[in-house]
Design a protein around this motif. Structure first.
Motif, PDB file in Angstrom:
ATOM      1  N   GLU A 617      -2.557 176.897  -6.839  1.00  0.00           N
ATOM      2  CA  GLU A 617      -2.212 176.538  -8.212  1.00  0.00           C
ATOM      3  C   GLU A 617      -1.003 177.347  -8.701  1.00  0.00           C
ATOM      4  OE1 GLU A 617      -6.380 175.198 -10.267  1.00  0.00           O
ATOM      5  OE2 GLU A 617      -6.144 177.317  -9.760  1.00  0.00           O
ATOM      6  N   ARG A 618      -0.994 178.604  -8.359  1.00  0.00           N
ATOM      7  CA  ARG A 618       0.140 179.438  -8.797  1.00  0.00           C
ATOM      8  C   ARG A 618       1.440 178.962  -8.148  1.00  0.00           C
ATOM      9  NH1 ARG A 618      -3.676 183.643  -8.101  1.00  0.00           N
ATOM     10  NH2 ARG A 618      -2.658 184.354  -6.180  1.00  0.00           N
ATOM     11  N   ALA A 619       1.325 178.523  -6.838  1.00  0.00           N
ATOM     12  CA  ALA A 619       2.521 178.045  -6.135  1.00  0.00           C
ATOM     13  C   ALA A 619       3.051 176.765  -6.773  1.00  0.00           C
ATOM     14  CB  ALA A 619       2.201 177.808  -4.659  1.00  0.00           C
ATOM     15  N   LEU A 620       2.182 175.864  -7.119  1.00  0.00           N
ATOM     16  CA  LEU A 620       2.608 174.603  -7.740  1.00  0.00           C
ATOM     17  C   LEU A 620       3.256 174.847  -9.096  1.00  0.00           C
ATOM     18  CD1 LEU A 620      -0.453 172.314  -6.848  1.00  0.00           C
ATOM     19  CD2 LEU A 620       1.866 172.154  -5.921  1.00  0.00           C
ATOM     20  N   LYS A 621       2.731 175.819  -9.869  1.00  0.00           N
ATOM     21  CA  LYS A 621       3.317 176.133 -11.170  1.00  0.00           C
ATOM     22  C   LYS A 621       4.712 176.742 -11.004  1.00  0.00           C
ATOM     23  CE  LYS A 621      -0.764 176.629 -14.092  1.00  0.00           C
ATOM     24  NZ  LYS A 621      -1.519 177.529 -14.981  1.00  0.00           N
ATOM     25  N   ALA A 622       4.823 177.577  -9.985  1.00  0.00           N
ATOM     26  CA  ALA A 622       6.122 178.222  -9.751  1.00  0.00           C
ATOM     27  C   ALA A 622       7.177 177.193  -9.359  1.00  0.00           C
ATOM     28  CB  ALA A 622       5.982 179.292  -8.668  1.00  0.00           C
ATOM     29  N   LEU A 623       6.794 176.244  -8.493  1.00  0.00           N
ATOM     30  CA  LEU A 623       7.734 175.205  -8.084  1.00  0.00           C
ATOM     31  C   LEU A 623       8.128 174.318  -9.265  1.00  0.00           C
ATOM     32  CD1 LEU A 623       6.160 174.205  -4.641  1.00  0.00           C
ATOM     33  CD2 LEU A 623       8.403 175.264  -5.007  1.00  0.00           C
ATOM     34  N   ALA A 624       7.184 174.067 -10.161  1.00  0.00           N
ATOM     35  CA  ALA A 624       7.485 173.245 -11.340  1.00  0.00           C
ATOM     36  C   ALA A 624       8.506 173.927 -12.227  1.00  0.00           C
ATOM     37  CB  ALA A 624       6.196 172.955 -12.108  1.00  0.00           C
ATOM     38  N   LEU A 625       8.445 175.277 -12.310  1.00  0.00           N
ATOM     39  CA  LEU A 625       9.370 176.018 -13.157  1.00  0.00           C
ATOM     40  C   LEU A 625      10.809 175.919 -12.654  1.00  0.00           C
ATOM     41  CD1 LEU A 625       7.245 179.199 -13.948  1.00  0.00           C
ATOM     42  CD2 LEU A 625       7.853 177.346 -15.530  1.00  0.00           C
ATOM     43  N   ILE A 626      10.972 175.752 -11.352  1.00  0.00           N
ATOM     44  CA  ILE A 626      12.335 175.676 -10.802  1.00  0.00           C
ATOM     45  C   ILE A 626      12.751 174.232 -10.549  1.00  0.00           C
ATOM     46  CG2 ILE A 626      12.193 177.977  -9.782  1.00  0.00           C
ATOM     47  CD1 ILE A 626      11.725 176.677  -7.072  1.00  0.00           C
ATOM     48  N   GLY A 627      11.982 173.280 -11.115  1.00  0.00           N
ATOM     49  CA  GLY A 627      12.426 171.892 -11.094  1.00  0.00           C
ATOM     50  C   GLY A 627      11.682 170.966 -10.158  1.00  0.00           C
ATOM     51  N   TYR A 628      10.769 171.486  -9.322  1.00  0.00           N
ATOM     52  CA  TYR A 628      10.011 170.630  -8.394  1.00  0.00           C
ATOM     53  C   TYR A 628       8.694 170.241  -9.073  1.00  0.00           C
ATOM     54  CZ  TYR A 628      13.342 172.269  -4.917  1.00  0.00           C
ATOM     55  OH  TYR A 628      14.479 172.562  -4.230  1.00  0.00           O
ATOM     56  N   LYS A 629       8.800 169.225  -9.918  1.00  0.00           N
ATOM     57  CA  LYS A 629       7.640 168.840 -10.715  1.00  0.00           C
ATOM     58  C   LYS A 629       6.841 167.716 -10.031  1.00  0.00           C
ATOM     59  CE  LYS A 629       9.878 170.120 -15.055  1.00  0.00           C
ATOM     60  NZ  LYS A 629      10.295 169.685 -16.415  1.00  0.00           N
ATOM     61  N   ASN A 630       5.629 167.507 -10.585  1.00  0.00           N
ATOM     62  CA  ASN A 630       4.730 166.421 -10.138  1.00  0.00           C
ATOM     63  C   ASN A 630       4.339 166.522  -8.674  1.00  0.00           C
ATOM     64  OD1 ASN A 630       4.843 165.210 -12.728  1.00  0.00           O
ATOM     65  ND2 ASN A 630       6.777 164.204 -12.170  1.00  0.00           N
ATOM     66  N   LEU A 631       4.274 167.773  -8.188  1.00  0.00           N
ATOM     67  CA  LEU A 631       3.813 167.969  -6.809  1.00  0.00           C
ATOM     68  C   LEU A 631       2.295 168.135  -6.802  1.00  0.00           C
ATOM     69  CD1 LEU A 631       6.506 170.435  -5.408  1.00  0.00           C
ATOM     70  CD2 LEU A 631       6.323 167.977  -5.003  1.00  0.00           C
ATOM     71  N   ALA A 632       1.679 167.709  -5.665  1.00  0.00           N
ATOM     72  CA  ALA A 632       0.239 167.891  -5.468  1.00  0.00           C
ATOM     73  C   ALA A 632       0.019 168.907  -4.361  1.00  0.00           C
ATOM     74  CB  ALA A 632      -0.424 166.563  -5.111  1.00  0.00           C
ATOM     75  N   ALA A 633      -1.228 169.338  -4.219  1.00  0.00           N
ATOM     76  CA  ALA A 633      -1.526 170.380  -3.232  1.00  0.00           C
ATOM     77  C   ALA A 633      -1.151 169.941  -1.827  1.00  0.00           C
ATOM     78  CB  ALA A 633      -3.021 170.737  -3.299  1.00  0.00           C
ATOM     79  N   GLU A 634      -1.389 168.621  -1.516  1.00  0.00           N
ATOM     80  CA  GLU A 634      -1.095 168.174  -0.156  1.00  0.00           C
ATOM     81  C   GLU A 634       0.403 168.168   0.149  1.00  0.00           C
ATOM     82  OE1 GLU A 634      -2.371 164.459  -2.545  1.00  0.00           O
ATOM     83  OE2 GLU A 634      -2.892 166.573  -2.382  1.00  0.00           O
ATOM     84  N   ASP A 635       1.243 168.163  -0.879  1.00  0.00           N
ATOM     85  CA  ASP A 635       2.695 168.192  -0.643  1.00  0.00           C
ATOM     86  C   ASP A 635       3.156 169.524  -0.082  1.00  0.00           C
ATOM     87  OD1 ASP A 635       3.062 165.567  -1.603  1.00  0.00           O
ATOM     88  OD2 ASP A 635       3.027 166.302  -3.672  1.00  0.00           O
ATOM     89  N   LEU A 636       2.390 170.573  -0.287  1.00  0.00           N
ATOM     90  CA  LEU A 636       2.783 171.902   0.185  1.00  0.00           C
ATOM     91  C   LEU A 636       2.808 171.995   1.699  1.00  0.00           C
ATOM     92  CD1 LEU A 636       0.795 174.130  -2.349  1.00  0.00           C
ATOM     93  CD2 LEU A 636       3.175 173.389  -2.463  1.00  0.00           C
TER      94      LEU A 636
END
Length: 742
Positions: A617-636
């Protein structure tokens, strides 16, 4: 001059006794014996035990006597006091009212011959008219030699005697127990005796010759089996003049028995001395016979010491058993009323369950049955009845079909060697099946015929499918080949489901044919083939429709359910990548278990419900902050560097995702095709088909339909039998309710 109170009492008692006996006799004549059982006295004993002599002494008339067995059927004797002597002999065949056989006899000398004739008629009732004018010798010859005349029967000879010197009494004399015949004949007589003495309202008179050992009497043994406490058994000691002078022990035994000290019975024992053949030929009167008997008892041991017991002589015996019979009849009346009410209720219930006689025209009746059959069939097919067995059975078939299709899913294992994979075969679901019921059913089915497919297997399919594509272009043909593998496996489950549904529909149709037309065999034999022929035609058309449903799945591979396909594809791809990156956790020898699989899956896919955020969850939030939005866990998972099998994993995900889409589609389309093209097509078109086939309105229709409505003779006979039984029970009920004992 007045009458003494004793005389009045005796006269009143005698009158009431005659009323009770006449009442009981009337009930038997109506057939109450076979319906509710009747209080009765039954005389049993071995052959030559003196039964015939007892019967003669009680009735005052001669009965047939032969060197062999002379009593071939039950003989019911009723004696009523009257001003003039007369006798009438009747027959009571099984389950039938009593019918007269002889004229009214006014001479005792005629009775024996008429009893012989009646016994012959009871043994062979269909020829009873042949015996009315036969002589005694002719009757002996017929009964003894004629193979068509059985040796014994349960049909009853009824002897009714009006006697100014008699005592009101009724009893049944049964054939003597025998031992010198074939075993089946011996068993037949024994079963007849057992049948008569088993009822608790029956008084059992056991005749025992004084010269015999009491312990060896079969008749006494049979009486003890049904009356172990001796509550309703009376012993009659016959032939006391046959007791040898030197039989001291036997004399003492009989003395103890008559005193109630040995082999006790609540109603006790009686000793009777009956006329010898020489005395019988003299034609002695009852008074003379009784005088000789009492003189014998006074002059001989051990009898003279027992005279004070009032248990010796035919007069004491008759007077006592008459009172016993009166008491038993009185006590049984409430129970008889209850029995007849119960039997009448059962009879009415059976009659009400029988089909009613046809009252309208044949055409209207048949058309009505056709209409009701078609409506009933349609309601069962559509599930519009209280009993939805047909629907439930079909749903069970479709559930099995769903599991069978589900088990054809391609078993992709993203390993170089798929046999090393030990994780769940279909790891994209937390449960392999959608509910517990599916899981339990799946465990009962045989293993699915699906071989595991590894990464190299997919690579080989891709390689074999390559045409003139440029590099990095996976040919669509590779996916089609893999699609085809699982679609080709669907024919067998579809055929199995269709065959099972056809069996259920056939059973339903046969049941409805029997329900609506089975009463009339000719109609059932005519209509049944028409209905089954239409069923066969519908089955062929529905099978073709089902083939078309399967053919549509073979080409093209297509869906408009794009969202579900894409969702499943992403889900499967991420899962295959996850397994590839955690290969050691899924190999043989790894400490893999379901809990570990769930923990690993949760770390990648599941959203945390806890207060603290997971690393994912923390990784997805961090990616959203730098512009990689609407990602899901499986995208990692894509952040891992490629390992050279990206194309193979993509093909696996594409094929498995399409299976899920097509699987969801086929498990609905096949049941819906069966329901619409088989079940509903048959039920909706049945009425028009039958009316056309029956030729309603054609010339001769009414006559032809009348022939088709010929009722099964067995049904008619059963209804007539129940109607007669109902009438008999109503008559018995009226008789019981009308009789009053003061």
């Amino acid at each position: 001059m007045g009458t003494s109170s004793d005389t009045v009492g005796q006269t009143a008692y005698a009158q009431k006794r005659r009323e009770i006996l006449s009442f009981a006799k009337d009930l038997r004549a109506m057939g109450a014996e076979s319906e509710i059982g009747m209080p009765r006295i039954v005389v049993i004993g071995r052959q030559s035990a003196g039964k015939s002599s007892v019967v003669e002494a009680v009735t005052g008339v001669g009965v047939p006597r032969d060197s062999d067995t002379c009593t071939r059927c039950p003989m019911e004797c009723t004696i009523l006091t009257a001003e003039r002597w007369s006798c009438r002999i009747s027959l009571r065949l099984l389950n039938s009212p009593e019918t007269p056989f002889s004229p009214i006899l006014t001479s005792k000398a005629e009775v024996e011959l008429w009893i012989r004739r009646a016994q012959a008629a009871a043994l062979c009732p269909i020829r009873q008219g042949d015996f009315i004018d036969k002589t005694a010798d002719e009757l002996r010859s017929l009964v003894g030699v004629d193979a068509d005349v059985p040796k014994f029967t349960r049909n009853v000879v009824v002897v009714d005697i009006n006697d100014p010197d008699g005592t009101d009494l009724s009893f049944i004399d049964l054939p003597g127990l025998i031992s010198n015949e074939e075993q089946n004949i011996i068993d037949l007589v024994r079963s007849l005796v057992e049948f008569y003495i088993k009822d608790e309202a029956t008084i059992i008179l056991v005749t025992i010759p004084a010269s015999d050992d009491m312990a060896l009497q079969e008749a006494a043994r049979l009486a003890r089996e049904v009356d172990p406490n001796g509550e309703r058994t009376i012993g009659i000691i016959t032939k006391p003049d046959f007791l040898p002078d030197g039989a001291i022990d036997l004399r003492k035994t009989w003395q103890s028995i008559l005193r109630g000290e040995a082999h006790p019975l609540r109603l006790g024992y009686y000793g009777v001395r009956l006329p010898s053949d020489k005395e019988r030929k003299k034609g002695l009167s009852r008074a003379e016979v009784e005088k000789l008997a009492m003189q014998f008892f006074k002059d001989n041991e051990p009898w003279k010491d027992l005279l004070h017991l009032n248990r010796l002589g035919i007069a004491c015996f008759i007077a006592d058993i008459s009172k016993v019979l009166m008491r038993v009849i009185r006590e049984s009346l409430p129970g008889l009323k209850e029995k007849v009410n119960t039997q009448l209720g059962d009879c009415v219930t059976q009659l009400n369950s029988m089909p009613k006689p046809i009252t309208g025209g044949a055409t209207a009746e048949i058309l009505g049955r056709v209409t009701r059959f078609c409506n009933d069939l349609k309601e069962a097919v559509n599930g519009h009845t209280e009993d939805n067995t047909f629907v439930h059975r079909n749903r069970a078939i479709y559930q099995t079909f769903k599991i069978s299709i589900r088990r054809t899913a391609p078993d992709f294992r993203p390993f170089l060697d798929p046999t090393q994979f030990v994780g769940p075969k279909q790891p994209w679901f937390s449960e392999e099946y959608e509910d517990r019921e599916d899981t339990e059913l799946a465990e009962q089915l045989p293993p699915a015929p699906v071989e595991p497919i590894g990464i190299y297997d997919v690579r080989r399919v891709i390689k074999d499918s390559i045409g003139w594509e440029l590099p990095h272009n996976v040919p669509y043909e590779a996916k089609k080949r893999l699609y085809k593998k699982f679609v080709d496996r669907w024919a067998a489950p579809c055929d199995k489901a269709f065959d099972a549904a056809t069996v259920i529909l056939t059973e339903l149709v046969n049941d409805k044919i029997r329900d609506h037309f089975g009463r009339f065999k000719a109609l059932e034999l005519h209509v049944g083939p028409l209905i089954r022929r239409e069923l066969q035609s519908c089955t062929k058309r529905a099978a073709q429709s089902l083939c078309e449903v399967l053919e549509r799945e073979k080409s093209p591979y297509f869906t408009q359910n794009g969202y579900y396909l894409e969702s499943m594809r992403a889900h499967c791809l991420a899962r295959y990548w996850f397994i590839r990156r955690n290969e050691n956790d899924y190999k043989k020898g790894a400490l893999w278990d379901l809990e570990r699989e769930e923990e690993l899956a949760a770390s990648v896919f599941a959203e945390s419900d806890s207060y603290h955020e997971s690393p994912t969850e923390r990784a997805l939030k961090a990616l959203a902050l730098i512009g990689y939005k609407n990602l899901a866990a499986e995208d990692l998972v894509r952040l891992h560097p490629p390992d050279g099998f990206e194309d193979e994993l993509t093909v696996m995900a594409d094929v498995r995702a399409y299976f899920q889409v097509a699987y969801k589609r086929i498990i609905d389309n096949v049941p819906m095709s069966i329901q619409k093209d088989l079940n509903q097509q048959l039920s909706n078109g049945m009425q028009d088909c039958l009316l056309a086939e029956l030729g309603v309105g054609a010339a001769g229709t009414a006559e032809r339909f009348q022939e088709l409505l010929a009722e099964d003779p067995a049904v008619t006979a059963q209804r007539d039998l129940l109607e007669k039984r109902k009438a008999r029970l109503l008559e018995i009920q009226w008789k019981l309710n009308a009789f009053v004992i003061a």
